[in-house]
Motif scaffolding. Structure first.
Motif, mmCIF file in Angstrom:
data_model
loop_
_atom_site.group_PDB
_atom_site.id
_atom_site.type_symbol
_atom_site.label_atom_id
_atom_site.label_comp_id
_atom_site.label_asym_id
_atom_site.label_seq_id
_atom_site.Cartn_x
_atom_site.Cartn_y
_atom_site.Cartn_z
ATOM 1 N N GLU A 1 -82.164 70.108 44.705
ATOM 2 C CA GLU A 1 -81.312 71.321 44.850
ATOM 3 C C GLU A 1 -80.032 71.264 45.784
ATOM 4 O O GLU A 1 -80.484 69.745 46.197
ATOM 5 N N PRO A 2 -78.805 71.760 45.759
ATOM 6 C CA PRO A 2 -78.043 71.895 46.775
ATOM 7 C C PRO A 2 -78.975 71.992 47.900
ATOM 8 O O PRO A 2 -79.131 72.776 48.677
ATOM 9 N N LEU A 3 -78.298 71.010 49.540
ATOM 10 C CA LEU A 3 -78.739 71.236 50.556
ATOM 11 C C LEU A 3 -78.059 72.597 51.101
ATOM 12 O O LEU A 3 -76.805 72.956 50.429
ATOM 13 N N GLU A 4 -78.378 73.149 51.695
ATOM 14 C CA GLU A 4 -77.698 74.285 52.666
ATOM 15 C C GLU A 4 -76.347 73.966 53.428
ATOM 16 O O GLU A 4 -75.436 74.399 52.783
ATOM 17 N N LYS A 5 -76.377 73.088 53.924
ATOM 18 C CA LYS A 5 -75.165 72.506 55.006
ATOM 19 C C LYS A 5 -74.194 71.762 53.673
ATOM 20 O O LYS A 5 -74.363 70.301 53.566
ATOM 21 N N GLN A 6 -72.888 71.758 52.959
ATOM 22 C CA GLN A 6 -72.173 71.272 52.636
ATOM 23 C C GLN A 6 -70.725 70.885 53.274
ATOM 24 O O GLN A 6 -70.292 72.040 54.335
ATOM 25 N N GLY A 7 -69.957 70.090 53.109
ATOM 26 C CA GLY A 7 -68.840 70.328 53.366
ATOM 27 C C GLY A 7 -67.941 68.426 53.299
ATOM 28 O O GLY A 7 -69.104 67.525 54.061
ATOM 29 N N SER A 8 -67.510 68.266 53.965
ATOM 30 C CA SER A 8 -66.401 66.698 53.583
ATOM 31 C C SER A 8 -67.107 66.256 54.919
ATOM 32 O O SER A 8 -66.800 65.262 54.882
ATOM 33 N N ALA A 9 -67.188 66.718 56.045
ATOM 34 C CA ALA A 9 -66.990 66.692 57.826
ATOM 35 C C ALA A 9 -68.461 66.418 57.451
ATOM 36 O O ALA A 9 -68.680 65.654 59.122
ATOM 37 N N SER A 10 -69.902 67.076 57.042
ATOM 38 C CA SER A 10 -71.151 66.601 57.607
ATOM 39 C C SER A 10 -71.937 65.619 56.606
ATOM 40 O O SER A 10 -72.418 65.890 56.076
ATOM 41 N N LEU A 11 -71.830 64.625 57.737
ATOM 42 C CA LEU A 11 -72.426 63.197 57.810
ATOM 43 C C LEU A 11 -73.874 63.910 57.753
ATOM 44 O O LEU A 11 -74.059 62.812 56.725
ATOM 45 N N LEU B 1 -71.264 69.139 45.137
ATOM 46 C CA LEU B 1 -72.547 69.004 46.375
ATOM 47 C C LEU B 1 -74.013 68.615 46.657
ATOM 48 O O LEU B 1 -74.024 67.639 45.855
ATOM 49 N N ALA B 2 -73.771 67.940 48.269
ATOM 50 C CA ALA B 2 -74.968 67.181 48.444
ATOM 51 C C ALA B 2 -76.444 68.200 47.934
ATOM 52 O O ALA B 2 -76.466 68.893 47.557
ATOM 53 N N GLY B 3 -76.593 66.532 47.198
ATOM 54 C CA GLY B 3 -78.573 67.877 46.827
ATOM 55 C C GLY B 3 -79.629 66.343 46.846
ATOM 56 O O GLY B 3 -79.012 65.550 47.394
ATOM 57 N N ARG B 4 -81.194 67.180 47.173
ATOM 58 C CA ARG B 4 -81.800 65.907 47.741
ATOM 59 C C ARG B 4 -82.830 66.411 45.950
ATOM 60 O O ARG B 4 -82.679 68.015 45.299
ATOM 61 N N PHE B 5 -83.660 65.695 45.885
ATOM 62 C CA PHE B 5 -84.746 66.161 44.958
ATOM 63 C C PHE B 5 -85.920 66.921 45.128
ATOM 64 O O PHE B 5 -86.690 67.285 46.508
ATOM 65 N N THR B 6 -86.517 67.470 44.227
ATOM 66 C CA THR B 6 -87.855 68.870 45.058
ATOM 67 C C THR B 6 -89.316 68.445 43.858
ATOM 68 O O THR B 6 -88.442 68.274 42.561
ATOM 69 N N THR B 7 -90.031 68.992 43.910
ATOM 70 C CA THR B 7 -90.410 68.751 42.646
ATOM 71 C C THR B 7 -91.143 70.800 42.656
ATOM 72 O O THR B 7 -91.532 71.525 43.772
ATOM 73 N N THR B 8 -90.864 71.304 41.448
ATOM 74 C CA THR B 8 -90.894 72.677 41.316
ATOM 75 C C THR B 8 -92.754 73.423 41.473
ATOM 76 O O THR B 8 -93.846 72.196 41.412
ATOM 77 N N GLN B 9 -92.677 74.523 41.236
ATOM 78 C CA GLN B 9 -94.296 75.129 41.745
ATOM 79 C C GLN B 9 -94.875 74.297 39.804
ATOM 80 O O GLN B 9 -96.518 74.220 40.412
ATOM 81 N N SER B 10 -94.297 74.041 39.393
ATOM 82 C CA SER B 10 -95.002 73.621 37.587
ATOM 83 C C SER B 10 -95.027 71.993 37.858
ATOM 84 O O SER B 10 -95.930 71.536 37.010
ATOM 85 N N GLY B 11 -94.934 71.610 39.288
ATOM 86 C CA GLY B 11 -94.630 70.120 39.546
ATOM 87 C C GLY B 11 -93.296 69.178 38.482
ATOM 88 O O GLY B 11 -93.956 68.136 38.236
ATOM 89 N N LEU B 12 -92.667 69.249 38.176
ATOM 90 C CA LEU B 12 -91.437 69.383 37.640
ATOM 91 C C LEU B 12 -90.194 68.609 38.670
ATOM 92 O O LEU B 12 -90.264 68.986 39.815
#
Length: 63
Positions: A23-33, A8-19
């Motif tokens: 998380e996976p991106l909402e849009k996924q797929g081999s053709a989703s540039l 899955l394509a994913g991105r960095f995020t920060t939790t409420q505790s600062g860690l």
């Protein structure tokens, strides 16, 4: 869902505790540039697991 590795394509995020987390991106797929262009890397979900709790460990390959 069969027994196969999910990537899955994913991105960095920060939790409420600062860690830093990923998380996976909402849009996924081999053709989703757009998904790949806005991702920070790939999340690999092993074939022998089907449920992942928030805060659980996953393999992440950043770029």
């Amino acid at each position: 869902m069969g027994n196969h590795l999910q990537v899955l394509a994913g991105r960095f995020t920060t939790t409420q505790s600062g860690l830093t987390a990923v998380e996976p991106l909402e849009k996924q797929g081999s053709a989703s540039l757009l998904a790949i262009a806005s991702a920070d890397g790939l999340i690999l979900l092993p074939e022998d697991r089907h449920l992942f709790a928030p805060g659980g460990l996953v393999d992440f390959f950043p770029w």
